[in-house]
Design a protein around this motif. Structure first.
Motif, mmCIF file in Angstrom:
data_model
loop_
_atom_site.group_PDB
_atom_site.id
_atom_site.type_symbol
_atom_site.label_atom_id
_atom_site.label_comp_id
_atom_site.label_asym_id
_atom_site.label_seq_id
_atom_site.Cartn_x
_atom_site.Cartn_y
_atom_site.Cartn_z
ATOM 1 N N ARG A 131 21.180 113.716 49.337
ATOM 2 C CA ARG A 131 20.369 114.719 50.040
ATOM 3 C C ARG A 131 20.823 114.877 51.481
ATOM 4 O O ARG A 131 20.737 115.947 52.062
ATOM 5 C CB ARG A 131 18.895 114.302 50.055
ATOM 6 C CG ARG A 131 18.217 114.479 48.746
ATOM 7 C CD ARG A 131 17.383 115.772 48.692
ATOM 8 N NE ARG A 131 16.928 115.999 47.346
ATOM 9 C CZ ARG A 131 17.513 116.834 46.479
ATOM 10 N NH1 ARG A 131 18.561 117.547 46.827
ATOM 11 N NH2 ARG A 131 17.069 116.947 45.255
ATOM 12 N N ARG A 132 21.283 113.779 52.060
ATOM 13 C CA ARG A 132 21.690 113.802 53.468
ATOM 14 C C ARG A 132 22.834 114.788 53.721
ATOM 15 O O ARG A 132 22.984 115.263 54.842
ATOM 16 C CB ARG A 132 22.076 112.393 53.925
ATOM 17 C CG ARG A 132 23.083 111.715 53.018
ATOM 18 C CD ARG A 132 23.418 110.309 53.451
ATOM 19 N NE ARG A 132 22.269 109.424 53.479
ATOM 20 C CZ ARG A 132 22.231 108.286 54.151
ATOM 21 N NH1 ARG A 132 23.271 107.896 54.852
ATOM 22 N NH2 ARG A 132 21.161 107.531 54.120
ATOM 23 N N VAL A 133 23.652 115.088 52.694
ATOM 24 C CA VAL A 133 24.649 116.167 52.866
ATOM 25 C C VAL A 133 24.166 117.477 52.241
ATOM 26 O O VAL A 133 24.452 118.548 52.768
ATOM 27 C CB VAL A 133 26.064 115.814 52.322
ATOM 28 C CG1 VAL A 133 26.778 114.838 53.219
ATOM 29 C CG2 VAL A 133 26.049 115.318 50.901
ATOM 30 N N ASP A 162 43.806 101.996 57.028
ATOM 31 C CA ASP A 162 42.398 102.343 57.214
ATOM 32 C C ASP A 162 41.908 103.314 56.137
ATOM 33 O O ASP A 162 42.529 104.357 55.886
ATOM 34 C CB ASP A 162 42.224 102.973 58.597
ATOM 35 C CG ASP A 162 40.776 103.169 58.944
ATOM 36 O OD1 ASP A 162 40.230 102.293 59.639
ATOM 37 O OD2 ASP A 162 40.179 104.173 58.506
ATOM 38 N N LYS A 163 40.781 102.964 55.545
ATOM 39 C CA LYS A 163 40.232 103.762 54.442
ATOM 40 C C LYS A 163 39.747 105.119 54.942
ATOM 41 O O LYS A 163 40.056 106.155 54.341
ATOM 42 C CB LYS A 163 39.092 102.969 53.798
ATOM 43 C CG LYS A 163 38.421 103.613 52.619
ATOM 44 C CD LYS A 163 37.810 102.566 51.702
ATOM 45 C CE LYS A 163 36.566 101.910 52.268
ATOM 46 N NZ LYS A 163 35.369 102.781 52.286
ATOM 47 N N SER A 164 38.995 105.110 56.028
ATOM 48 C CA SER A 164 38.439 106.375 56.557
ATOM 49 C C SER A 164 39.556 107.351 56.922
ATOM 50 O O SER A 164 39.485 108.544 56.619
ATOM 51 C CB SER A 164 37.602 106.102 57.805
ATOM 52 O OG SER A 164 36.476 105.345 57.493
ATOM 53 N N VAL A 165 40.584 106.832 57.586
ATOM 54 C CA VAL A 165 41.679 107.705 58.036
ATOM 55 C C VAL A 165 42.490 108.188 56.830
ATOM 56 O O VAL A 165 42.902 109.355 56.766
ATOM 57 C CB VAL A 165 42.578 106.959 59.060
ATOM 58 C CG1 VAL A 165 43.764 107.815 59.467
ATOM 59 C CG2 VAL A 165 41.772 106.553 60.292
ATOM 60 N N MET A 217 33.147 111.444 48.186
ATOM 61 C CA MET A 217 32.222 112.439 47.623
ATOM 62 C C MET A 217 31.534 113.270 48.710
ATOM 63 O O MET A 217 31.425 114.490 48.601
ATOM 64 C CB MET A 217 31.174 111.774 46.744
ATOM 65 C CG MET A 217 30.307 112.825 46.079
ATOM 66 S SD MET A 217 29.154 112.197 44.868
ATOM 67 C CE MET A 217 30.176 111.777 43.478
ATOM 68 N N ARG A 218 31.079 112.614 49.768
ATOM 69 C CA ARG A 218 30.317 113.380 50.773
ATOM 70 C C ARG A 218 31.228 114.366 51.503
ATOM 71 O O ARG A 218 30.846 115.522 51.737
ATOM 72 C CB ARG A 218 29.618 112.424 51.723
ATOM 73 C CG ARG A 218 28.523 111.626 50.994
ATOM 74 C CD ARG A 218 27.603 110.921 51.955
ATOM 75 N NE ARG A 218 26.531 110.226 51.252
ATOM 76 C CZ ARG A 218 26.372 108.886 51.238
ATOM 77 N NH1 ARG A 218 27.218 108.113 51.892
ATOM 78 N NH2 ARG A 218 25.359 108.352 50.590
ATOM 79 N N LEU A 219 32.434 113.942 51.849
ATOM 80 C CA LEU A 219 33.336 114.875 52.547
ATOM 81 C C LEU A 219 33.782 116.002 51.610
ATOM 82 O O LEU A 219 33.877 117.166 52.019
ATOM 83 C CB LEU A 219 34.546 114.128 53.133
ATOM 84 C CG LEU A 219 34.350 113.563 54.547
ATOM 85 C CD1 LEU A 219 33.203 112.581 54.640
ATOM 86 C CD2 LEU A 219 35.631 112.930 55.067
HETATM 87 C C1 S3P Z 1 32.650 106.170 56.723
HETATM 88 C C2 S3P Z 1 31.443 106.168 57.358
HETATM 89 C C3 S3P Z 1 30.424 105.121 57.171
HETATM 90 C C4 S3P Z 1 31.014 103.868 56.528
HETATM 91 C C5 S3P Z 1 31.935 104.171 55.381
HETATM 92 C C6 S3P Z 1 33.079 105.081 55.814
HETATM 93 C C7 S3P Z 1 33.584 107.306 56.954
HETATM 94 O O1 S3P Z 1 29.397 105.630 56.337
HETATM 95 O O2 S3P Z 1 29.985 103.012 56.105
HETATM 96 O O3 S3P Z 1 32.482 102.982 54.853
HETATM 97 O O4 S3P Z 1 34.760 107.192 56.616
HETATM 98 O O5 S3P Z 1 33.132 108.325 57.495
HETATM 99 P P1 S3P Z 1 28.167 106.474 56.972
HETATM 100 O O6 S3P Z 1 28.770 107.555 57.741
HETATM 101 O O7 S3P Z 1 27.362 106.985 55.817
HETATM 102 O O8 S3P Z 1 27.404 105.480 57.809
#
Ligand code: S3P
Length: 437
Positions: A130-132, A25-28, A102-104
């Motif tokens: 901007r959202r972050v 899993d990419k997110s994890v 990038m956002r995290l």
């Molecule tokens: C993700 C959150 C989602 C998803 C992305 C991975 C994450 O984005 O589309 O592929 O790992 O938190 P958003 O939170 O911007 O919807």
């Protein structure tokens, strides 16, 4: 990344058969590297996604002074430096194609004593930050973006952070996670509320690393000033990668495929509900747990699909699965309606526009709306489609080609390696007609 001219030729293969396991899993995987780096002690990650996105995150932490070993492709050993042990990097930190990275990272870096610059590839350099930046600024962070709020980001260090209460304007696990990670460095309580619950991996993993956190569907809150303690992370297989095979086996006559040990976090599995509404035959077997996450084997058999109105309540739980769902809709009898999904326009590409253009060139009747599409199923022709460097679009058109009347050339596919290294080999092995070049 380079190689943007790379393409595939995809054409009818055979009925899909076999048992496969898709990558981690990419997110994890992103979160495991980040928390492992900020923890005290050594974190061993198994089932790590060896994709470009997650490798970029690992490289960024190496640039910030974290030692990361790679005993095998799907393992990482992260030697944590503690919450305050990161060191400045002389050069920019390249997140590649990864919005999550990038956002995290913006949240983590907002809490450091030193400045950092975050850069990304052509697609990421167009995505909204901007959202972050806005909520992190309310916490006391100083982050400069470029032009109208896109990368590169310059994150100023040495800014004392304080907790805030923030209600997200759009459901986004990335924004929620950025604020929680900044909250580790903030004085007081950081409380985040979401309009719809999103994936809660950051919350679960913070808890596994020993950080006190309270969370439930749609809300999370924590205080700064604790310690992360290293722990081992077993990453489940990525539901979003399994999704391509769930759709493919549903639409290719005679298919019967098993996907092993797929991560079944309910905030990820909305596509299952949508496909079942359309008549899909997908069974969950051997339900269990892996690294604190629900997992199951998914057995999918061909079934004639019919169109459906996709409930808006499912959108956040299947936000990455719409390109594949659009292909299912194109193969179904009747009309499928998607709404409430405007976020698709700011993913790796504008996924509504990119899918609409590609499906139209294969002869499908599709009407774009600002927040979704209306798709009329019917026979698919061959042709040429452009994935616009979007990994999920490329893989979705590889499915469409399996039921098209002539071969489909899919352009700009190199970024499939961001989330699904080995896709061509795995897909060809179970019956896809799919050739690089
Ligand atoms: C993700 C959150 C989602 C998803 C992305 C991975 C994450 O984005 O589309 O592929 O790992 O938190 P958003 O939170 O911007 O919807």
């Amino acid at each position: 990344m380079s190689g943007s001219t790379q393409h595939w030729t995809a054409s009818r293969g055979r009925a899909l058969r076999g048992t496969i396991r898709v990558p981690g899993d990419k997110s994890v995987s992103h979160r495991a590297v980040m928390l492992g780096a900020l923890a005290e002690g050594t974190t061993r990650i198994t089932g790590f996604l060896e994709g470009e996105d997650t490798r970029a995150t690992a490289r960024v932490f190496e640039q910030l002074g974290v030692r990361i070993e790679t005993p095998s492709a799907s393992e990482r050993i992260v030697h944590g430096v503690g919450l305050h042990g990161l060191r400045p990097s002389a050069s920019a930190l390249d997140c590649g194609n990864a919005g999550t990275g990038m956002r995290l990272l913006a949240g983590v870096l907002a809490g450091q004593r030193f400045d950092s610059t975050l850069v990304g590839d052509a697609s990421l350099s167009k995505r909204p930050m901007r959202r972050v930046i806005d909520p992190l600024s309310r916490m006391g962070a100083r982050i400069d973006a470029t032009g109208d709020g896109v990368p590169p980001l310059h994150v100023h260090g040495g800014q004392p952070l304080h907790g805030i209460e923030y209600t997200l304007p759009v459901a986004s696990a990335q924004v929620k996670s950025a604020l929680l990670l900044a909250g580790l460095y903030a004085k007081g309580t950081t409380r985040v509320r979401e309009p719809h619950p999103t994936r809660d991996y950051t919350e679960r993993m913070l808890q596994a690393f020993g950080w006190p956190i309270r969370f439930g569907p749609g809300e999370a809150e924590l205080e700064g000033g604790h310690v992360l303690r290293a722990t081992d992370v077993a990453v489940p297989a990525d539901f979003s990668s399994a999704a391509f095979f769930l759709v493919a086996a549903s639409v290719i006559p005679g298919s019967r495929l098993t996907l092993e040990r797929v991560g079944m976090n309910p905030r990820r599995t909305g596509l299952l509900a949508a496909l079942r509404l359309m008549g899909a035959d997908i069974r969950e077997e051997n339900a269990g747990e892996q690294g604190g996450e629900p997992v199951a084997d998914l057995r999918v058999s061909y079934a004639p699909l019919h169109g459906a109105v996709v409930p808006e309540s499912l959108v956040p739980d299947m936000i990455d699965e719409f390109p594949a769902l659009f292909v299912a809709a194109a193969c179904a009898t009747g009309t499928t309606t998607v709404s409430g999904a405007a976020e698709l326009r700011v993913k790796e590409s504008d996924r509504i526009a990119t899918m609409a253009a590609g499906l139209r060139s294969l002869g499908v009747a599709i009407e774009e709306t600002p927040d979704g599409a209306i798709i009329l199923g019917g026979p698919l022709e061959g042709g040429r489609v452009d994935s616009h460097g979007d990994h999920r679009i490329a893989m979705s058109f590889a499915i469409a080609a399996q039921v098209a009347q002539a071969p489909v050339r899919i352009d700009d596919v190199a970024n499939v390696a961001t989330s699904f290294p080995g896709f061509v080999e795995l897909a060809s092995g179970v019956g896809f007609g799919l050739e690089p070049g």
